[in-house]
Motif scaffolding. Structure first.
Motif, short mmCIF file in Angstrom:
data_model
loop_
_atom_site.label_atom_id
_atom_site.label_comp_id
_atom_site.label_asym_id
_atom_site.label_seq_id
_atom_site.Cartn_x
_atom_site.Cartn_y
_atom_site.Cartn_z
N GLY A 64 -42.68 2.77 8.44
CA GLY A 64 -44.12 2.67 8.20
C GLY A 64 -44.49 1.92 6.94
O GLY A 64 -45.63 1.48 6.79
N ARG A 101 -48.58 1.64 3.58
CA ARG A 101 -47.92 2.44 4.62
C ARG A 101 -48.85 2.55 5.82
O ARG A 101 -50.04 2.77 5.67
N SER A 102 -48.25 2.41 7.00
CA SER A 102 -48.99 2.59 8.25
C SER A 102 -48.43 3.79 8.99
O SER A 102 -47.21 3.98 9.07
N GLY A 103 -49.33 4.58 9.54
CA GLY A 103 -48.92 5.72 10.36
C GLY A 103 -48.81 5.35 11.83
O GLY A 103 -48.48 6.18 12.67
#
Length: 129
Positions: A64, A101-103
């Motif tokens: 992420g 950050r990517s979820g």
């Protein structure tokens, strides 16, 4: 918290920005477009920003996390083991500044084709009335 949206093909990633100089540089440069390049376990693309290597730059990232490699001025998104990885880790070829950050499910990036258009744009959050 500042955010950007990265769209490539039919995939949209929502990225929360960390409090880093590189994150601020990405936000200042957005919106911008580029073309995606593929490498096993990651995608990367040119970004119109300059940022030196930060003290906490690293080769291994958590799932992420989104990074920027000063050499080549590219944003890197790892979604699985790369040729540099040991076991299942996500390891880049060189140290990079981790800026967000990517979820979202990054494994979908494996279906992309090289040369697809990628767009990075700021997300403007509207305050409730």
């Amino acid at each position: 918290m500042a955010k950007v949206k990265i769209s490539v093909g039919r995939i949209v990633l929502h990225v929360d920005l960390y409090a880093t100089p590189t994150a601020q540089a990405v936000l200042a440069a957005a919106p911008f477009e580029s073309r995606v390049t593929l490498w096993p376990g990651e995608i990367y693309f040119q970004a119109p920003l300059r940022a030196g290597r930060e003290d906490d730059a690293r080769e291994v990232v958590e799932p992420g996390e989104i990074a920027f490699r000063p050499e080549g001025e590219v944003i890197i998104i790892g979604y699985g083991p790369t040729p540099c990885s040991e076991a299942e880790e996500i390891r880049f070829a060189s140290r990079a500044n981790v800026w967000g950050r990517s979820g979202d499910d990054l494994t979908r990036l494996a279906a992309l084709e090289g040369g697809e258009l990628v767009r990075v744009e700021p997300v403007v959050e509207v305050e409730p009335a």
